[in-house]
Enzyme design. Structure first.
Site, PDB file in Angstrom:
ATOM      1  N   LYS A  50       1.108   3.987   3.669  1.00  0.00           N
ATOM      2  CA  LYS A  50       0.790   5.399   3.435  1.00  0.00           C
ATOM      3  C   LYS A  50       1.850   6.202   3.082  1.00  0.00           C
ATOM      4  O   LYS A  50       1.814   7.118   2.356  1.00  0.00           O
ATOM      5  CB  LYS A  50       0.294   5.944   4.763  1.00  0.00           C
ATOM      6  CG  LYS A  50      -0.981   5.160   5.348  1.00  0.00           C
ATOM      7  CD  LYS A  50      -1.065   6.101   6.696  1.00  0.00           C
ATOM      8  CE  LYS A  50      -2.354   5.165   7.313  1.00  0.00           C
ATOM      9  NZ  LYS A  50      -2.415   5.555   8.995  1.00  0.00           N
ATOM     10  N   GLY A  51       2.915   5.531   3.111  1.00  0.00           N
ATOM     11  CA  GLY A  51       4.424   6.288   2.728  1.00  0.00           C
ATOM     12  C   GLY A  51       4.484   7.018   1.634  1.00  0.00           C
ATOM     13  O   GLY A  51       5.203   7.949   1.423  1.00  0.00           O
ATOM     14  N   GLU A 106       6.506   3.115  -4.152  1.00  0.00           N
ATOM     15  CA  GLU A 106       7.087   2.759  -2.642  1.00  0.00           C
ATOM     16  C   GLU A 106       7.762   3.920  -2.217  1.00  0.00           C
ATOM     17  O   GLU A 106       8.594   4.577  -3.024  1.00  0.00           O
ATOM     18  CB  GLU A 106       7.484   1.403  -2.291  1.00  0.00           C
ATOM     19  CG  GLU A 106       8.315   1.082  -1.156  1.00  0.00           C
ATOM     20  CD  GLU A 106       6.953   0.941  -0.091  1.00  0.00           C
ATOM     21  OE1 GLU A 106       6.196   1.932   0.061  1.00  0.00           O
ATOM     22  OE2 GLU A 106       6.993   0.255   0.559  1.00  0.00           O
ATOM     23  N   ASP A 107       7.817   4.317  -0.987  1.00  0.00           N
ATOM     24  CA  ASP A 107       8.517   5.473  -0.494  1.00  0.00           C
ATOM     25  C   ASP A 107       9.875   4.960  -0.358  1.00  0.00           C
ATOM     26  O   ASP A 107      11.071   5.823  -0.550  1.00  0.00           O
ATOM     27  CB  ASP A 107       8.037   5.820   0.808  1.00  0.00           C
ATOM     28  CG  ASP A 107       7.726   4.767   2.011  1.00  0.00           C
ATOM     29  OD1 ASP A 107       8.024   3.550   1.572  1.00  0.00           O
ATOM     30  OD2 ASP A 107       7.291   5.271   2.936  1.00  0.00           O
ATOM     31  N   ASP A 110      14.247  -0.619   2.279  1.00  0.00           N
ATOM     32  CA  ASP A 110      14.789  -0.890   3.544  1.00  0.00           C
ATOM     33  C   ASP A 110      15.669  -2.296   3.433  1.00  0.00           C
ATOM     34  O   ASP A 110      16.287  -2.620   2.787  1.00  0.00           O
ATOM     35  CB  ASP A 110      14.289  -0.421   4.781  1.00  0.00           C
ATOM     36  CG  ASP A 110      14.867  -0.461   5.939  1.00  0.00           C
ATOM     37  OD1 ASP A 110      15.685   0.582   5.945  1.00  0.00           O
ATOM     38  OD2 ASP A 110      14.596  -1.239   6.799  1.00  0.00           O
ATOM     39  N   LYS A 138      17.768   2.244   0.935  1.00  0.00           N
ATOM     40  CA  LYS A 138      18.774   2.047   1.808  1.00  0.00           C
ATOM     41  C   LYS A 138      19.554   0.801   1.799  1.00  0.00           C
ATOM     42  O   LYS A 138      19.216  -0.332   2.493  1.00  0.00           O
ATOM     43  CB  LYS A 138      17.999   2.039   3.292  1.00  0.00           C
ATOM     44  CG  LYS A 138      17.970   3.452   4.018  1.00  0.00           C
ATOM     45  CD  LYS A 138      17.671   2.971   5.512  1.00  0.00           C
ATOM     46  CE  LYS A 138      16.646   4.016   6.283  1.00  0.00           C
ATOM     47  NZ  LYS A 138      16.209   3.417   7.406  1.00  0.00           N
ATOM     48  N   ASP A 166       7.267   8.537   7.762  1.00  0.00           N
ATOM     49  CA  ASP A 166       6.724   9.116   9.121  1.00  0.00           C
ATOM     50  C   ASP A 166       7.566   8.444  10.000  1.00  0.00           C
ATOM     51  O   ASP A 166       8.397   7.340   9.937  1.00  0.00           O
ATOM     52  CB  ASP A 166       5.521   8.626   9.307  1.00  0.00           C
ATOM     53  CG  ASP A 166       5.124   7.139   9.600  1.00  0.00           C
ATOM     54  OD1 ASP A 166       5.726   6.293   8.599  1.00  0.00           O
ATOM     55  OD2 ASP A 166       4.731   6.640  10.565  1.00  0.00           O
ATOM     56  N   ARG A 172       4.871  13.064   7.816  1.00  0.00           N
ATOM     57  CA  ARG A 172       4.573  12.850   6.349  1.00  0.00           C
ATOM     58  C   ARG A 172       4.476  14.234   5.780  1.00  0.00           C
ATOM     59  O   ARG A 172       4.758  14.180   4.520  1.00  0.00           O
ATOM     60  CB  ARG A 172       3.201  12.209   6.431  1.00  0.00           C
ATOM     61  CG  ARG A 172       3.322  10.689   6.833  1.00  0.00           C
ATOM     62  CD  ARG A 172       2.021   9.836   6.503  1.00  0.00           C
ATOM     63  NE  ARG A 172       2.062   8.588   7.462  1.00  0.00           N
ATOM     64  CZ  ARG A 172       2.560   7.585   7.118  1.00  0.00           C
ATOM     65  NH1 ARG A 172       3.514   7.629   6.103  1.00  0.00           N
ATOM     66  NH2 ARG A 172       2.263   6.625   8.070  1.00  0.00           N
TER      67      ARG A 172
HETATM   68  P1  XMP Z   1      11.213  -3.000   4.035  1.00  0.00           P
HETATM   69  O1  XMP Z   1      12.203  -3.211   5.321  1.00  0.00           O
HETATM   70  O2  XMP Z   1      10.360  -3.833   3.911  1.00  0.00           O
HETATM   71  O3  XMP Z   1      10.642  -1.417   4.537  1.00  0.00           O
HETATM   72  O4  XMP Z   1      11.984  -2.699   2.604  1.00  0.00           O
HETATM   73  C1  XMP Z   1      10.037  -0.774   4.003  1.00  0.00           C
HETATM   74  C2  XMP Z   1       9.308   0.085   4.667  1.00  0.00           C
HETATM   75  O5  XMP Z   1       9.959   0.445   6.068  1.00  0.00           O
HETATM   76  C3  XMP Z   1       9.437   1.858   6.447  1.00  0.00           C
HETATM   77  N1  XMP Z   1      11.034   2.577   6.633  1.00  0.00           N
HETATM   78  C4  XMP Z   1      11.039   3.873   6.970  1.00  0.00           C
HETATM   79  N2  XMP Z   1      10.186   4.551   7.232  1.00  0.00           N
HETATM   80  N3  XMP Z   1      11.816   6.212   7.634  1.00  0.00           N
HETATM   81  C5  XMP Z   1      10.691   5.749   7.715  1.00  0.00           C
HETATM   82  O6  XMP Z   1       9.571   6.896   7.397  1.00  0.00           O
HETATM   83  C6  XMP Z   1      12.981   5.472   7.362  1.00  0.00           C
HETATM   84  O7  XMP Z   1      14.179   5.498   7.370  1.00  0.00           O
HETATM   85  C7  XMP Z   1      12.389   4.079   7.212  1.00  0.00           C
HETATM   86  N4  XMP Z   1      13.205   2.851   6.563  1.00  0.00           N
HETATM   87  C8  XMP Z   1      11.970   1.948   6.511  1.00  0.00           C
HETATM   88  C9  XMP Z   1       8.806   2.426   5.365  1.00  0.00           C
HETATM   89  O8  XMP Z   1       7.420   2.346   5.630  1.00  0.00           O
HETATM   90  C10 XMP Z   1       8.789   1.484   4.098  1.00  0.00           C
HETATM   91  O9  XMP Z   1       7.872   1.255   3.394  1.00  0.00           O
HETATM   92 MG    MG Z   2       5.875   2.061   3.163  1.00  0.00          MG
END
Ligand code: XMP
Ligand code: MG
Length: 185
Positions: A50-51, A106-107, A110, A138, A166, A172
């Site tokens: 949903k991000g 994508e939001d 990570d 990140k 979120d 959100r």
């Molecule tokens: P990966 O690790 O697969 O992660 O690259 C992607 C998803 O991890 C969540 N994510 C966060 N959500 N604040 C958030 O609200 C953060 O700082 C954060 N870091 C990772 C997010 O859902 C993303 O799609």
């Molecule tokens: Mg996400």
């Protein structure tokens, strides 16, 4: 996670990391790059639920080429600030992407697992191309070798909320990106 008062809710919003103005400048520059990809092939914007919904919704307002919108959901984070390490696609696209230029929105990247897994799965569906767009990156947290084609803001290893992102389903709706303070201090 339970938030039962507005004070509790507000106390967990930490310092502003990215302002609304900065976000809008980034959104417009990403839209221009998407516009420049158009060559007459069908273009499909894909928002990862949903991000990315707020980002995708704002972004598409500045995309001025013929395009469609679809959604997919992938889960790697559950109700916490830590990664589960595995990625599950919980809702697949409705549209057939064969021959499409897919813009995957994508939001945040990570560990990189989500977009890495989703991109691999979509590639097997024979699109013309996949361009990955992320609002945040990140890089310090990366676990797999993944780099988005378009990345707007690089942030340090902090947990952030707002503009679609979120914590436990909350925040959100915050119009900017802020650091999340779990203990409200
Ligand atoms: P990966 O690790 O697969 O992660 O690259 C992607 C998803 O991890 C969540 N994510 C966060 N959500 N604040 C958030 O609200 C953060 O700082 C954060 N870091 C990772 C997010 O859902 C993303 O799609
Ligand atoms: Mg996400």
């Amino acid at each position: 996670m339970i938030i039962n008062s507005k004070n509790d809710y507000l106390s967990r919003i930490g310092r502003k990391v990215i302002s609304e103005d900065e976000i809008y400048r980034g959104v417009r520059s990403a839209a221009e790059r998407i516009n420049s990809l158009y060559d007459g092939s069908p273009m499909l914007l894909v928002s990862v639920l949903k991000g990315s919904v707020i980002f995708a919704g704002d972004l598409m307002k500045y995309v001025n080429i013929p395009c469609e919108l679809d959604f997919l959901a992938a889960k790697s984070y559950y109700d916490s600030t830590d990664s589960s390490g595995s990625v599950k696609i919980t809702h697949m696209l409705e549209r057939d992407i064969k021959g499409c230029r897919v813009i995957l929105i994508e939001d945040i990247v990570d560990t990189g697992r989500t977009l890495d897994a989703v991109t691999k799965q979509l590639k097997s569906m024979d699109p013309l191309s996949i361009t990955t767009v992320t609002l945040l990156d990140k890089p310090q947290r990366r676990q797999v070798d993944f780099k988005a084609d378009i990345s707007l803001f690089t942030i340090p290893d902090i947990f952030v909320v707002g503009y679609g992102l979120d914590c436990g389903g909350y925040y959100r709706n915050l119009p900017y990106i802020a650091e999340y303070k779990p203990d409200g201090k």
